[in-house]
Design an enzyme around this catalytic site. Sequence first.
Site, PDB file in Angstrom:
ATOM      1  N   LYS A 191      36.686  32.940  46.326  1.00  0.00           N
ATOM      2  CA  LYS A 191      37.635  32.058  45.657  1.00  0.00           C
ATOM      3  C   LYS A 191      38.746  32.930  45.069  1.00  0.00           C
ATOM      4  CE  LYS A 191      38.508  30.778  41.716  1.00  0.00           C
ATOM      5  NZ  LYS A 191      39.963  30.879  41.927  1.00  0.00           N
ATOM      6  N   GLU A 267      34.201  43.219  37.162  1.00  0.00           N
ATOM      7  CA  GLU A 267      35.329  44.148  37.007  1.00  0.00           C
ATOM      8  C   GLU A 267      36.321  43.448  36.095  1.00  0.00           C
ATOM      9  OE1 GLU A 267      35.531  47.157  38.095  1.00  0.00           O
ATOM     10  OE2 GLU A 267      33.926  47.251  39.567  1.00  0.00           O
ATOM     11  N   CYS A 301      44.851  46.417  35.959  1.00  0.00           N
ATOM     12  CA  CYS A 301      43.807  46.580  34.946  1.00  0.00           C
ATOM     13  C   CYS A 301      43.721  48.032  34.494  1.00  0.00           C
ATOM     14  CB  CYS A 301      42.475  46.120  35.509  1.00  0.00           C
ATOM     15  SG  CYS A 301      42.095  46.914  37.076  1.00  0.00           S
ATOM     16  N   GLU A 398      45.588  43.710  26.502  1.00  0.00           N
ATOM     17  CA  GLU A 398      46.285  44.156  27.721  1.00  0.00           C
ATOM     18  C   GLU A 398      47.725  43.645  27.696  1.00  0.00           C
ATOM     19  OE1 GLU A 398      43.447  42.377  30.636  1.00  0.00           O
ATOM     20  OE2 GLU A 398      43.710  44.306  31.603  1.00  0.00           O
TER      21      GLU A 398
HETATM   22  P1  NAD Z   1      41.551  35.506  35.133  1.00  0.00           P
HETATM   23  O1  NAD Z   1      40.286  35.926  34.483  1.00  0.00           O
HETATM   24  O2  NAD Z   1      42.370  34.487  34.457  1.00  0.00           O
HETATM   25  O3  NAD Z   1      41.257  34.938  36.597  1.00  0.00           O
HETATM   26  C1  NAD Z   1      40.524  35.672  37.547  1.00  0.00           C
HETATM   27  C2  NAD Z   1      39.915  34.714  38.546  1.00  0.00           C
HETATM   28  O4  NAD Z   1      39.008  33.862  37.874  1.00  0.00           O
HETATM   29  C3  NAD Z   1      40.915  33.784  39.238  1.00  0.00           C
HETATM   30  O5  NAD Z   1      40.494  33.577  40.563  1.00  0.00           O
HETATM   31  C4  NAD Z   1      40.790  32.507  38.449  1.00  0.00           C
HETATM   32  O6  NAD Z   1      41.141  31.354  39.195  1.00  0.00           O
HETATM   33  C5  NAD Z   1      39.306  32.511  38.142  1.00  0.00           C
HETATM   34  N1  NAD Z   1      38.912  31.733  36.974  1.00  0.00           N
HETATM   35  C6  NAD Z   1      39.625  31.443  35.866  1.00  0.00           C
HETATM   36  N2  NAD Z   1      38.872  30.687  35.026  1.00  0.00           N
HETATM   37  C7  NAD Z   1      37.675  30.510  35.625  1.00  0.00           C
HETATM   38  C8  NAD Z   1      36.477  29.834  35.275  1.00  0.00           C
HETATM   39  N3  NAD Z   1      36.344  29.205  34.113  1.00  0.00           N
HETATM   40  N4  NAD Z   1      35.454  29.865  36.134  1.00  0.00           N
HETATM   41  C9  NAD Z   1      35.541  30.518  37.304  1.00  0.00           C
HETATM   42  N5  NAD Z   1      36.653  31.179  37.702  1.00  0.00           N
HETATM   43  C10 NAD Z   1      37.702  31.179  36.865  1.00  0.00           C
HETATM   44  O7  NAD Z   1      42.365  36.851  35.411  1.00  0.00           O
HETATM   45  P2  NAD Z   1      43.798  37.018  36.091  1.00  0.00           P
HETATM   46  O8  NAD Z   1      44.838  36.599  35.107  1.00  0.00           O
HETATM   47  O9  NAD Z   1      43.807  36.383  37.432  1.00  0.00           O
HETATM   48  O10 NAD Z   1      43.843  38.589  36.327  1.00  0.00           O
HETATM   49  C11 NAD Z   1      44.163  39.490  35.339  1.00  0.00           C
HETATM   50  C12 NAD Z   1      42.929  40.061  34.682  1.00  0.00           C
HETATM   51  O11 NAD Z   1      42.094  40.659  35.681  1.00  0.00           O
HETATM   52  C13 NAD Z   1      43.244  41.171  33.710  1.00  0.00           C
HETATM   53  O12 NAD Z   1      42.422  41.052  32.587  1.00  0.00           O
HETATM   54  C14 NAD Z   1      42.909  42.435  34.494  1.00  0.00           C
HETATM   55  O13 NAD Z   1      42.619  43.546  33.708  1.00  0.00           O
HETATM   56  C15 NAD Z   1      41.732  41.974  35.271  1.00  0.00           C
HETATM   57  N6  NAD Z   1      41.532  42.839  36.442  1.00  0.00           N
HETATM   58  C16 NAD Z   1      40.482  43.704  36.438  1.00  0.00           C
HETATM   59  C17 NAD Z   1      40.292  44.565  37.509  1.00  0.00           C
HETATM   60  C18 NAD Z   1      39.150  45.536  37.537  1.00  0.00           C
HETATM   61  O14 NAD Z   1      38.879  46.061  38.598  1.00  0.00           O
HETATM   62  N7  NAD Z   1      38.473  45.800  36.440  1.00  0.00           N
HETATM   63  C19 NAD Z   1      41.176  44.532  38.594  1.00  0.00           C
HETATM   64  C20 NAD Z   1      42.232  43.636  38.565  1.00  0.00           C
HETATM   65  C21 NAD Z   1      42.393  42.785  37.480  1.00  0.00           C
END
Ligand code: NAD
Length: 494
Positions: A191, A267, A301, A398
């Site tokens: 997803k 992650e 990230c 962040e």
């Molecule tokens: P997010 O947590 O808002 O969303 C990530 C994913 O989760 C998306 O696919 C989103 O649709 C889904 N999602 C959101 N709410 C959900 C729920 N209640 N249930 C299930 N899925 C849900 O994050 P984002 O804004 O898309 O990405 C940025 C974040 O990701 C930052 O915090 C960044 O640090 C982190 N990130 C971490 C890594 C790593 O490897 N550690 C890599 C890239 C990004």
Amino acid sequence: MNVAARTTALDTTGLDLETCSKGLFIGGEWLEGHGAYRIPVVDPSTEAILTHVANADLDDAAAAVDAAAKAAPGWAATAPRKRSEILRRCFELMTERSEALALLISLENGKALRDARGEVAYAAEFFRWNAEEAVRIAGDFGRAPAGANHIVVEYQPIGICVLITPWNFPAAMATRKIAPALAAGCTVVLKPATETPLTAYALAALYKEAGVPDGVVNVITTSTPGPVTSAMLADPRVRKLSFTGSTGVGRTLLAEAAKTVLSCSMELGGNAPLIVFDDADLETAIEGAMVAKMRNAGEACTAANRIYVQSGIYDSFVAALTKRMEALAIGAGSDPATECGPMITAKAVIKIDELVRDAVDRGAKALCGGAKPAGTGFYYPPTVLIDVPADAEMTHEEIFGPVAPITKFHTEDEVIAKANNTEYGLAAYVFTKDIGRGLKVSRRIEAGMVALNRGLVSDPAAPFGGMKQSGLGREGGQHGVLEFTEPQYIAVTL
Ligand code: NAD
């Protein structure tokens, strides 16, 4: 380039938007999905709607798990060498089509084309690396200490995996999960983020072409990720959740996964310190800081979120970094001249601006940038802030944007205490010519990854992941594939 020219440019690469928005990818077919609503995909450079994608509901999610379950026994039984060759073919096709994929990423995510090209190379590498891992998943055989029997350990595919990925690396965050899962013999439902679904669908078509059997990789997009994910996690056939995204959503999903005692790899967010000691090579430190801060316009990230510079080198570092940040070319992601593209959404720009306002209100000074521009597109200018106080919100949260907050420090102990003063522990950067000191400091920093005298830490051949609330488990390296396995022990009397 206007949006029509930009999408036409995509067509000339042999990848049209229609291919990426045909429907949900379930069981090797494009399905419309049950919901009448279709999710708009917006170009952050122009705010224009590029296309719409299907919106999965609970029935679609169940169909995706059904497809993964149907394909699971055949894929688990496929010879590792055969799985390896299919993964290798995915790498080759991604490499052949890298320019088209980079343009697509740039269109839906906004990142500069040069960053998108880097992402495609990085993303494809997960297939090459895991093609090599697929045939090297070793087990154990040995005599039990009591001598009566033997111990056999085999790494079995863990089963059906639900993979959830963010928008900031639409290709790499997906391949970093799909490639090891497939290498281990698992089938998956991906997803992707609703902001950037097109790359995930384009890659789904590519996997099919590379020989990935129907149902082994399924991709669904939804405007209601909470209920759709909960339904999949509650399905007893699903045995693994691999999530990349914010720490907040990660916590919610861990609670959800507890209900079925699901194996989880997480992650999550970061708050990377970047430390420059007096004895650092200035040019190396500036080059490293530019990469650590500005790759993906700060939407990473691993991005340097707090820059600590020792007093002796402080003035020259600040002057040199400001000069480099001011000179960056801002523009549409797909314009080859662009060095800093737009942010993902208007909401992201507002959040960055609020963090900058908060820091300035508390005494920080902006040496360049620092204000949200008017006009179309979700832009925020490269910004350098100095004298950022420890209580500024951006030292705890962040930034996820092109803002470099710099703080002066005096001693090693002081900077290590500052670096570790966060719930996060993903990446850190250290610059010093004294390698002994660099290693000593690295080991005292609570981060899963430390880059010493360089601004880039990600490598498919190394374990990527965080300590503390930045995550659980590792992706890449030799650890990545094992996250998708279950060690099974068989006690044997010969
Ligand atoms: P997010 O947590 O808002 O969303 C990530 C994913 O989760 C998306 O696919 C989103 O649709 C889904 N999602 C959101 N709410 C959900 C729920 N209640 N249930 C299930 N899925 C849900 O994050 P984002 O804004 O898309 O990405 C940025 C974040 O990701 C930052 O915090 C960044 O640090 C982190 N990130 C971490 C890594 C790593 O490897 N550690 C890599 C890239 C990004």
